[in-house]
Design an enzyme around this catalytic site. Structure first.
Site, PDB file in Angstrom:
ATOM      1  CD  GLU A   1      -9.427 -20.561 -11.685  1.00 38.05           C
ATOM      2  OE1 GLU A   1      -9.424 -20.726 -10.469  1.00 38.05           O
ATOM      3  OE2 GLU A   1     -10.287 -19.866 -12.268  1.00 38.05           O
TER       4      GLU A   1
ATOM      5  CG  ASP B   1      -5.885   3.238   0.340  1.00 40.94           C
ATOM      6  OD1 ASP B   1      -4.981   2.381   0.462  1.00 40.94           O
ATOM      7  OD2 ASP B   1      -6.539   3.380  -0.716  1.00 40.94           O
TER       8      ASP B   1
ATOM      9  CG  ASP C   1     -11.587 -16.113 -12.997  1.00 36.47           C
ATOM     10  OD1 ASP C   1     -10.847 -16.384 -12.040  1.00 36.47           O
ATOM     11  OD2 ASP C   1     -12.827 -16.062 -12.914  1.00 36.47           O
TER      12      ASP C   1
ATOM     13  CG  ASP D   1      -1.290   1.501  -3.758  1.00 34.47           C
ATOM     14  OD1 ASP D   1      -0.091   1.388  -4.083  1.00 34.47           O
ATOM     15  OD2 ASP D   1      -1.676   2.005  -2.677  1.00 34.47           O
TER      16      ASP D   1
ATOM     17  CG  ASP E   1      -1.678   1.232   1.463  1.00 30.68           C
ATOM     18  OD1 ASP E   1      -1.874   1.970   0.471  1.00 30.68           O
ATOM     19  OD2 ASP E   1      -2.096   1.480   2.609  1.00 30.68           O
TER      20      ASP E   1
ATOM     21  CG  ASN F   1      -2.859   5.408  -1.274  1.00 28.21           C
ATOM     22  OD1 ASN F   1      -2.908   4.295  -0.741  1.00 28.21           O
ATOM     23  ND2 ASN F   1      -3.800   5.863  -2.059  1.00 28.21           N
TER      24      ASN F   1
HETATM   25  C1  NOJ Z   1     -11.421 -18.161  -9.811  1.00 29.43           C
HETATM   26  C2  NOJ Z   1     -10.610 -17.124  -9.089  1.00 29.43           C
HETATM   27  O1  NOJ Z   1      -9.306 -17.583  -8.931  1.00 29.43           O
HETATM   28  C3  NOJ Z   1     -11.315 -16.851  -7.800  1.00 29.43           C
HETATM   29  O2  NOJ Z   1     -10.561 -16.049  -6.944  1.00 29.43           O
HETATM   30  C4  NOJ Z   1     -12.637 -16.223  -8.122  1.00 29.43           C
HETATM   31  O3  NOJ Z   1     -13.368 -16.071  -6.936  1.00 29.43           O
HETATM   32  C5  NOJ Z   1     -13.456 -17.071  -9.101  1.00 29.43           C
HETATM   33  N1  NOJ Z   1     -12.674 -17.603 -10.157  1.00 29.43           N
HETATM   34  C6  NOJ Z   1     -14.563 -16.261  -9.707  1.00 29.43           C
HETATM   35  O4  NOJ Z   1     -14.026 -15.310 -10.584  1.00 29.43           O
HETATM   36 CA    CA Z   2      -3.376   2.126  -1.231  1.00 29.44          CA
END
Ligand code: NOJ
Ligand code: CA
Length: 620
Positions: free
Chosen positions: A312, A80, A261, A84, A76, A78
């Site tokens: 994935e 918060d 994903d 980032d 992080d 900044n």
């Molecule tokens: C797989 C991702 O690695 C996971 O973190 C996410 O919750 C699900 N797909 C849905 O996008």
């Molecule tokens: Ca930040």
């Protein structure tokens, strides 16, 4: 001369890391590996054959060591409390020194954060908590300046319900965006006609039905994940065009590829039929158009750039894998298969007893199922799994934590496939001491609590114990940079979005970079070893002793015509118990090139005494 200037010769990495002495005996392989990957869209086959290394077409992404950054938890800048992009930029030298050369960035896009960025509201915008597009451009330039590459997350099985497409889609049945998602009538509900039943029996990965009723048009929409993650309808060509366009947007900026994903879920079974819960995931992952869509994506986008892609791949068996990663298929470069990382899992977060021969058998099946036209990944952690050392190593004492973390990294960096390291694993970071529901942030845990505990199916204490063991927040607690307040992740006054593991006072990057015996320094050496010989990338793999319950012993060997063969023996004692081990066959270790026990003795002929969690790599 390297033809790809921004992939450093392994020798440069070595001298930079000043460990040339350790590895001096290792021969750095030819520049062939530095050639750009043969275009997937047709090459002169005779020329390509002459460039093969042990039958494999060389490619930069095969030779990469990947480091995954979960931006919310990395650094992080900044104060918060949220990691980032500028925080990442500030720590690039740390990664460069570690020796990784590709960064995979978990989603950095505009998102309402129902699932920490895996619910995207605008694919062309940076999440405001993470910074601005200018920050992204600066980060990318800084990555390139260090001769590293960046792949970003592509989350296009679903969007956020706050994405403009869905906001439009839900307005009316005749909205032009209606078909961007799956809308269906419910089934009649005899006992309560006002509230129809979901269109089918599909279950969300985040608990409950995968269908959400929407009062505006009185239909259900499909969400295989959270209610706020509606599934995109890839059967609609406009959806596919829009996805390809956003991919080009990031590639044109200079990113080097994508981690995709849950990508096999993009093609839904025809007619959205009820599924048998026992194999629903497999059916969902093997829909009728999956390969057609991936080939179209490759043709329209990927083939026009020099990219790395990793899918994935939940629900994809090893047998099915070559259909996606085979070079002649023109789909993706590699996928994540979960057989190994889930070897110790039963249903959901329950623990399953596993044995070392089982794990070896998994890697053996990979080596058999994936041939020279295919490619593989090696990983045992990510943002969806517990901390590596807590999950597979030994945290009963600090000595064993350090040693077992090193042993597992040795394995990941010497097995077959592109290795992936998750942030913090290079420090041997551990699971967090979760005690109650409120300690968790993750939607997966919160929803499962409703489904399991509130319904009375599971006692509270058991649920918390299992979530503490396997919950995803374990890997999402902030990076431990130093012994300063909040582990140096955020400023002293800031409150991190998820608490820092209290063990940051002893487990942190600053201390480990300075200490010669730390996990970090060891991983640095192991990565350098990986880069020092192409045997670890293109070499053959042989398990010498598949049934041994405690020792994992294997070789990686590469014979290149006209060159000295490069041969390595890896010995891993996966136990706290010491073992006197006899190396099978006629392998005679020559030189110890990596060891996680200071002062490890050379092998006496074929006998080695391995102490608890000892790992050794020999050349022979
Ligand atoms: C797989 C991702 O690695 C996971 O973190 C996410 O919750 C699900 N797909 C849905 O996008
Ligand atoms: Ca930040």
């Amino acid at each position: 001369m390297p033809a790809t200037p921004d992939v450093p010769c392994p020798h440069h990495t070595l001298s930079f890391l000043k460990i040339a002495t350790l590895l001096a005996a290792l021969v750095c392989s030819s520049g062939a590996a530095q050639q750009p990957a043969a275009s997937q869209s047709g090459v002169n086959t005779a020329k390509a054959a002459s460039q093969l290394i042990n039958g494999y077409a060389p490619a930069w992404w095969k030779e990469a060591v990947v480091y995954q950054i979960y931006p919310r938890s990395f650094a992080d800048s900044n104060g918060d409390g949220i990691g980032d992009l500028n925080g990442i930029t500030q720590h690039l030298d740390y990664l460069k020194k570690l020796g990784v050369n590709v960064i995979w960035l978990s989603p950095h896009y505009d998102s309402p954060n129902a699932d920490n960025g895996y619910d995207i509201r605008d694919y062309r915008k940076v999440m405001k908590e993470f910074g601005t597009m200018a920050d992204f451009d600066r980060m990318l330039a800084a990555i390139k300046a260090r001769h590293m590459k960046l792949i970003v997350d592509l989350v296009v099985n679903h969007s956020s319900d706050e994405h403009r497409w869905f906001v439009e889609s839900r307005k009316s049945k005749d909205n032009p965006y209606r078909d961007y998602y799956f809308w269906r009538d419910g089934k009649p509900n005899a006992s309560d006609p006002e509230h129809p039943l979901p269109p089918n029996n599909w279950h969300s990965f985040f608990s409950g039905s995968a269908w959400q009723w929407d009062d505006i048009t009185k239909q259900f929409y499909l969400h295989l994940f959270a209610v706020k993650q509606p599934d995109l309808n890839w059967e609609n060509p406009k959806v596919r065009e829009d996805v390809y366009s956003l991919m080009k947007f990031w590639l044109d900026k200079g990113v080097d590829g994508f981690r995709m994903d849950v990508i096999p879920l993009i093609s839904k079974p025809v007619g959205l039929p009820d599924l048998d819960p026992r194999n629903a995931v497999e059916v969902l992952a093997n829909g009728p158009h999956r390969d057609e869509y991936l080939q179209e994506m490759n043709r329209e986008v990927l083939s026009k750039y020099d990219t790395m892609t990793v899918g994935e791949a939940i629900g994809i068996s090893l047998k099915e894998t070559p259909k996606i990663v085979g070079s002649g298929r023109h789909e993706l470069n590699m996928i994540f298969n979960f057989d190994a990382v889930r070897v110790n899992r039963g249903e959901f977060y329950s623990e399953r007893k596993w044995t070392l021969p089982e794990l070896k058998a998994i890697y053996d099946r990979h080596a058999t199922a994936l041939g020279k036209e295919d490619w593989d990944t090696v990983f045992l952690s990510n943002h969806d799994n517990p901390r590596l050392v807590s999950n597979f190593g030994d945290t009963t004492t600090d000595e064993f934590r350090v040693r077992s973390a090193k042993l597992i990294e040795t394995m990941l960096l010497t097995l077959r496939g592109t290795p992936y390291i998750y942030e913090g694993d290079e420090l041997g970071m551990t699971n967090y001491p979760f005690h109650k529901l409120d300690d968790f942030n993750d939607i997966e845990v919160k929803n499962a609590w409703k489904e399991r505990v509130e319904s009375g199916r599971m006692p509270e204490a058991e649920f918390i114990a299992e979530s503490a063991r396997f919950g995803r927040d374990n890997s999402r607690t902030p990076m431990q940079w130093s012994s300063a307040a909040n582990g140096g992740f955020t400023t002293a006054s800031g409150k991190p979005w998820l608490p820092v593991n209290p063990n940051y006072t002893s487990i942190n990057a600053k201390a480990e970079v300075q200490s010669a015996d730390s996990v970090y320094r060891y991983v640095q050496r192991a990565i350098a070893l990986h880069h020092s010989s192409l045997a670890f990338t293109y070499g053959d793999y042989k398990d010498l002793d598949p049934e041994h319950p405690q020792v994992y012993a294997y070789t990686r060997t590469l014979s290149t015509p006209g060159k000295t063969a490069e041969r390595f023996l890896v010995l891993l004692n996966w136990s706290e118990k010491p073992v006197d081990y006899t190396i099978p066959g006629d392998i005679k270790p020559v030189k110890l090139v990596l060891s996680n026990v200071p002062g490890a003795a050379a092998a006496q002929g074929q006998s080695v005494n391995l102490s608890g969690w000892e790992a050794r790599v020999y050349s022979y």
